[in-house]
Structure formats: C-alpha cells, structure tokens
Scaffold this motif. Structure first.
Motif, short mmCIF file in Angstrom:
data_model
loop_
_atom_site.label_atom_id
_atom_site.label_comp_id
_atom_site.label_asym_id
_atom_site.label_seq_id
_atom_site.Cartn_x
_atom_site.Cartn_y
_atom_site.Cartn_z
N ALA A 170 0.83 -1.18 -0.05
CA ALA A 170 0.13 -0.02 0.01
C ALA A 170 0.93 1.31 0.00
O ALA A 170 0.16 2.36 0.08
N LEU A 171 2.27 1.10 -0.18
CA LEU A 171 3.02 2.25 0.03
C LEU A 171 2.98 3.26 -1.13
O LEU A 171 2.82 4.58 -1.10
N ALA A 172 2.52 2.63 -2.46
CA ALA A 172 2.34 3.54 -3.52
C ALA A 172 1.03 4.67 -3.39
O ALA A 172 1.21 5.61 -3.76
N GLY A 173 0.20 4.04 -2.67
CA GLY A 173 -1.16 4.49 -2.40
C GLY A 173 -0.98 5.94 -1.39
O GLY A 173 -1.41 6.76 -1.57
N LEU A 174 -0.06 5.42 -0.27
CA LEU A 174 0.23 6.42 0.65
C LEU A 174 1.04 7.38 -0.02
O LEU A 174 0.78 8.81 0.65
N ALA A 175 1.96 7.27 -0.64
CA ALA A 175 2.70 8.41 -1.43
C ALA A 175 1.76 9.33 -2.34
O ALA A 175 1.86 10.47 -2.23
N ASP A 176 0.83 8.42 -3.12
CA ASP A 176 -0.14 9.62 -3.82
C ASP A 176 -1.01 10.40 -2.92
O ASP A 176 -1.28 11.35 -3.31
N GLU A 177 -1.40 9.67 -1.71
CA GLU A 177 -2.21 10.63 -0.75
C GLU A 177 -1.48 11.71 -0.24
O GLU A 177 -2.03 12.93 -0.20
N LEU A 178 -0.10 11.55 0.22
CA LEU A 178 0.42 12.45 0.86
C LEU A 178 1.20 13.39 -0.08
O LEU A 178 1.63 14.55 0.19
N LEU A 179 1.57 12.90 -1.28
CA LEU A 179 2.47 13.63 -2.15
C LEU A 179 1.59 13.88 -3.39
O LEU A 179 2.31 14.27 -4.46
#
Length: 259
Positions: A59-68
């Motif tokens: 899920a890290l790619a999704g977290l990066a999209d959310e925060l960045l």
C-alpha cells in the motif's frame, strides 16, 4: 544488535531528524511521515515520504499518492531492508525505480592536511554561480526554473542541524572549484558530509580531496564528536573513492522514485 547496526540506526535517525527540521511542512502518518515544501516542489530531497514501518508494504504507493499528491514526482525513503524488499515488487510495477544508498562511516585516520589556506566556509550567494553552472552540466535539458530550485533549496538546509556549514576550495584563479556541506548534531555527536562536488572543468586538481579533508578535520574538532558519515550510491563509483579515503559501509537504506 551489532555495533554496525547500532551505528546505522543512529545515522538513519540523524538523517530523519534533519529532514524534519529543514522541512517547510511535515505530514504525519502511521509509521511514516512526509516532508513538503511548496517553494521547492521540484526538489525530491524536500518533498518525499519517509517510511519507518508498514503493515501493508503493497500500500506504500497509495500512501505516497495521498501525501504527495500535488507533486509531479514521487519519492519514498525506506530504512528497513526487509520492508524495502517486501514493497519493491508493487512499487516497481507502479513505475518506481529502486536505488540503494550506502551509509559510510569514516574509520581511517584524519588526512594529513586540514585544507587550511585552500578551503574556507562560504555563504549561499558566494557558492551560487559555481553550483548553478555545475547543475547545468548535470541536467542539460532542465529548465532555468528547475535549476534555480535546485540551487535555491540550499537555504532550507540551514535549519536541519545544530551546525550547517558549506566548505569550498578555490582553484588557482580564485574561483570555487569544489564544495561540500558539513552538518553537525551536538546531542548525538554525529557529523554528516553531504553534497560533495567538484566542478567538471576543475577535476583532477585535488580540490575535492581538500574539501573532504577540511570537512573531516572540522567534524572531528566539534565538541562531543562521535563519528562522521556520508551517504553514497551503492551502484556508482564514488563509494570506492570514499573507501580509499577511510570510509566503511555500515548499512543500507532504500529509495523508490518515480519521476
């Protein structure tokens, strides 16, 4: 935990704290945080996601999209090797590249010379012409706006540690030919040498060696000094140059980037 692992942990903590201190804005998440800077939105250093732990590495790619989400790039820094290995397949499939960084600690004796007379501390404005010209050589296809960000972001680093200095060596004509940052944290006794560079037309003249020697001597002279480290690309040649000058790898960190 071995001595090398303890040192790697201390170095990683230093870098994490530096990122927080120089950030214009920090966004917290479970097991992670993002540093953001709208003024320098093109700087990966100042706009990235730091991950300490993750229940679901996929899920890290999704977290990066959310925060960045408002940025044109993505960068995810991961300290833990097992976590990076678990996250890599999904991130690579999402278009990220995977880079490994070596944490290298200076184990050798201090250089015979301390750079006195050849190396001096310089300010941002004084360094700017040489640094800007070198960035043009590194990124010949970049716009002036991007290059200005890469040079201008240096002012943010002044807040990253207790002591932040830029050391530079001048060539025979008086022009700056090599430079590096030196960051010192008094509480931990750690010092980092960062952004060591030699202007391409002035290479092979010992300027980089002079700056490195000066940085090592100044770091060692700091009260409570414990160790000096730097970060090198595990896939590039400078790691070998540093090894010949007394630096030893003690650990690795990982960076996933999508341009």
């Amino acid at each position: 935990m071995s001595d090398a692992q303890q040192l790697a942990e201390a170095v990683s903590t230093f870098r994490r704290d530096f990122a927080r201190r120089q950030a214009a804005r920090v966004v917290e998440a479970d097991g992670a945080f993002a540093v953001l800077d709208e003024e320098f939105s093109g700087s990966y250093e100042h706009n990235q996601l730091y991950v300490e732990r993750a229940d679901d590495p996929v899920a890290l790619a999704g977290l990066a999209d959310e925060l960045l989400g408002g940025l044109r790039h993505r960068r995810i820094a991961v300290r833990d090797g097992a976590l990076a290995e678990a996250a890599a397949p999904a991130l690579l499939a999402a278009g990220y590249t995977h880079d490994v960084e070596l944490l290298m600690v200076h184990r050798g004796p201090l250089p015979a010379g301390d750079g006195a007379g050849r190396v001096a501390e310089v300010g941002i404005a004084e360094l700017r012409p040489a640094e800007l010209e070198q960035w043009r050589r590194w990124l010949p296809d970049s716009t002036d706006a991007v290059l200005e960000q890469l040079v201008g972001r240096r002012k943010r680093r002044l807040d990253g540690a207790d002591s932040v200095r830029t050391l530079a060596a001048r060539d025979e004509d008086g022009e700056i030919g090599a430079w590096a940052d030196l960051y010192v944290d008094r509480a931990s006794g750690l010092a980092q040498i960062e952004d060591l560079a030699t202007a391409e037309p002035r290479r092979g003249r010992g300027l980089g060696d002079a700056v490195l020697a000066a940085a090592l001597h100044r770091a060692a002279a700091a009260p409570g000094h414990r160790l000096t480290f730097l970060v090198a690309d595990a896939a590039d040649w400078p790691q070998h140059w540093y090894a010949r000058r007394g630096f030893t790898p003690i650990g690795r960190t990982h960076a996933f980037t999508r341009s």
